[in-house]
Design an enzyme around this catalytic site. Structure first.
Site, short mmCIF file in Angstrom:
data_model
loop_
_atom_site.label_atom_id
_atom_site.label_comp_id
_atom_site.label_asym_id
_atom_site.label_seq_id
_atom_site.Cartn_x
_atom_site.Cartn_y
_atom_site.Cartn_z
N HIS A 132 2.60 -3.66 6.71
CA HIS A 132 1.68 -2.54 6.49
C HIS A 132 1.78 -1.55 7.65
CE1 HIS A 132 -1.18 -4.44 3.44
NE2 HIS A 132 -0.42 -5.47 3.78
N ARG A 183 -3.24 4.81 -2.03
CA ARG A 183 -3.11 3.47 -1.46
C ARG A 183 -2.84 2.38 -2.51
NH1 ARG A 183 -5.50 -0.05 2.63
NH2 ARG A 183 -6.61 -1.81 1.72
N GLU A 199 1.74 3.83 3.05
CA GLU A 199 2.24 3.31 4.33
C GLU A 199 3.77 3.33 4.33
OE1 GLU A 199 0.18 -0.49 4.37
OE2 GLU A 199 -1.78 0.49 4.30
N HIS A 239 0.85 -1.20 0.00
CA HIS A 239 0.00 0.00 0.00
C HIS A 239 0.89 1.24 0.00
CE1 HIS A 239 -3.40 -2.60 1.75
NE2 HIS A 239 -3.59 -2.42 0.45
N GLU A 297 0.81 -4.79 11.00
CA GLU A 297 0.46 -3.37 10.90
C GLU A 297 1.35 -2.64 11.89
OE1 GLU A 297 -1.84 -1.91 8.98
OE2 GLU A 297 -3.22 -3.47 8.36
#
Ligand code: ARG
Ligand code: ZN
Length: 419
Positions: free
Chosen positions: A300, A230, A175, A172, A374
């Site tokens: 991510h 994104r 990020e 993405h 994440e």
């Protein structure tokens, strides 16, 4: 700063870009927020799609200056209160893109800054040249806009029958901490192989394949045009909207609930599974290496979570408890060492259904240790994590990677060494 800009900052703070935190209290307010985030020029940070906006759950919304008045008006008319999460995201963006490597007062190292795609390509080349015996660069394909997709192979010794671990970053575009982690990981591995027994134990038993930027077109676009982008940048004759969510484009319950077949959404699944060259390149590479790759990591941000399959169904993975144990141990270590909380669990149960993800696909291919991390933070800066936070964010994630990799090395040894 020119005078014009200075005057603007001084007098009309309300006409700047902002990131708002909004918690809807009623269904009516939920509906208004869904409308705001789809009909007006805004960028939803959290949740990933308006579909997931629900009562009593924080929404993080980037509101550009030109829609600020209309949006705030609308919120006010429906008695929806908001907080300003970031009063001046542009200043943060400026800080992240400034090239302070030439500034003698700057104390940050190369790895404590964000880098443009061009710089990352240079870094890949330099890393290979500086480590001719241990680093190989493999071209696994190219992006929609024909940028090369390079994987670094770290092979710290040539023991026979080595297994492997895969890490991809930057699927993405916005990020940014994710590619920063891949660079951090490579640097750390090469520097500490000699002195750190854990990293030596891992690298003695496994080669590591690192894809620093899975989505180079999107990443480039966030540097030049739109920091909030994104998806990838592919075009399609049937629509004027650009880009596919590459983490909805893998062949794992593709385009079912949690993805969208609408090209204009942030979670567009693409025309068919692996329709995107970036997805196909990764899938082809892993298919041809599936017998050696034991661990899959996809990096991510943001929200601080250690996730494992499935995200494409609420069903439990066959080795659910084993995976749960691993991420739990990793999260506990992060908390002990860095005093930071990471949630953990299967994707679907910890956040939401998200089919077509790379982790689920890799898992179904037979890579039984498959994870999505994440990284920082939990919304204070969101995608605009300042460079000064890179080292802590990366060290935390590194600790989690090491914890899990060591466990897998141990398990593999137990299986192959006669008692
Ligand atoms: N937040 C990421 C996304 O929306 C990761 C979701 C978890 N993993 C997954 N395979 N969907 O894509
Ligand atoms: Zn992501």
């Amino acid at each position: 700063m020119n005078l014009d800009k200075l005057l603007k900052t001084a007098h009309c703070t309300e006409t700047q870009d902002q990131v708002l935190s909004i918690t809807p209290k009623t269904q009516e307010q939920v509906d208004i927020l869904k409308t705001v985030s789809t009909q007006y020029e805004t960028a939803l940070w959290q949740p990933v799609s308006p579909h997931y906006i629900k009562e009593d759950t924080q929404v993080h919304l980037f509101v550009p200056a030109n829609s600020s008045e209309t949006v705030k008006d609308l919120l006010q008319r429906h008695a929806i209160t908001h907080e300003v999460l970031l009063a001046n995201p542009n200043e943060l963006i400026e800080m992240q893109t400034r090239n302070d490597s030439t500034d003698p007062r700057s104390s940050s190292t190369f790895y404590e800054r964000y880098h443009s795609l061009e710089d990352i390509y240079f870094w890949i080349n330099r890393t290979k040249q500086d480590n001719p015996d241990t680093v190989k660069v493999i071209l696994i394909g190219s992006s929609f806009e024909k940028r090369p997709l390079y994987v670094l192979k770290l092979s710290l010794n040539n023991r026979p029958n080595k297994k492997a671990m895969w890490i991809d970053c930057g699927i993405h575009a916005r990020e940014w901490i994710s590619p920063a982690f891949c660079l951090w990981f490579v640097q750390y591995s090469l520097s500490f192989y000699q002195s750190n027994k854990d990293i030596a134990n891992i690298l003695d038993n496994m080669d590591v394949y690192v894809l620093p930027v899975l989505n180079p077109d999107g990443y480039h676009y966030t540097w030049t045009t739109n920091r909030m982008w994104r998806k990838n940048r592919s075009t399609n004759m049937s629509t004027k909207c650009i880009g596919v969510d590459l983490n909805r484009n893998f062949d794992a319950n593709w385009c079912t609930e949690g993805a969208s077949d609408q090209p204009c959404t942030e979670i567009y699944c693409g025309a068919f599974p692996e329709s995107e060259p970036e997805t196909l390149a990764v899938a082809d590479f892993l298919r041809s290496h599936k017998h050696i790759v034991q661990i899959y990591f996809s990096i991510h941000s943001y929200s601080q979570m250690l996730l494992f399959p499935f995200s494409c169904t609420l069903e439990e993975a066959e080795n659910h408890s084993e995976l749960l144990e691993m991420v739990q141990e990793a999260a506990q270590k992060i908390q002990r060492h860095y005093r930071n909380i990471y949630k953990y669990g299967s994707g679907a149960k910890t956040i939401y259904l998200a089919p077509g993800g790379s982790d689920d696909w890799a898992y179904n291919l037979g890579i039984k240790y498959s994870f999505t991390f994440e990284l920082q933070d939990r919304g204070s800066y969101g995608f605009l994590l300042p460079p000064s936070h890179i080292s802590k964010a990366c060290n935390e994630a590194l600790l989690a990677v090491k914890t899990i990799a060591l466990k897998v090395v141990e398990k593999t040894k137990a299986l192959t060494t006669p008692a």
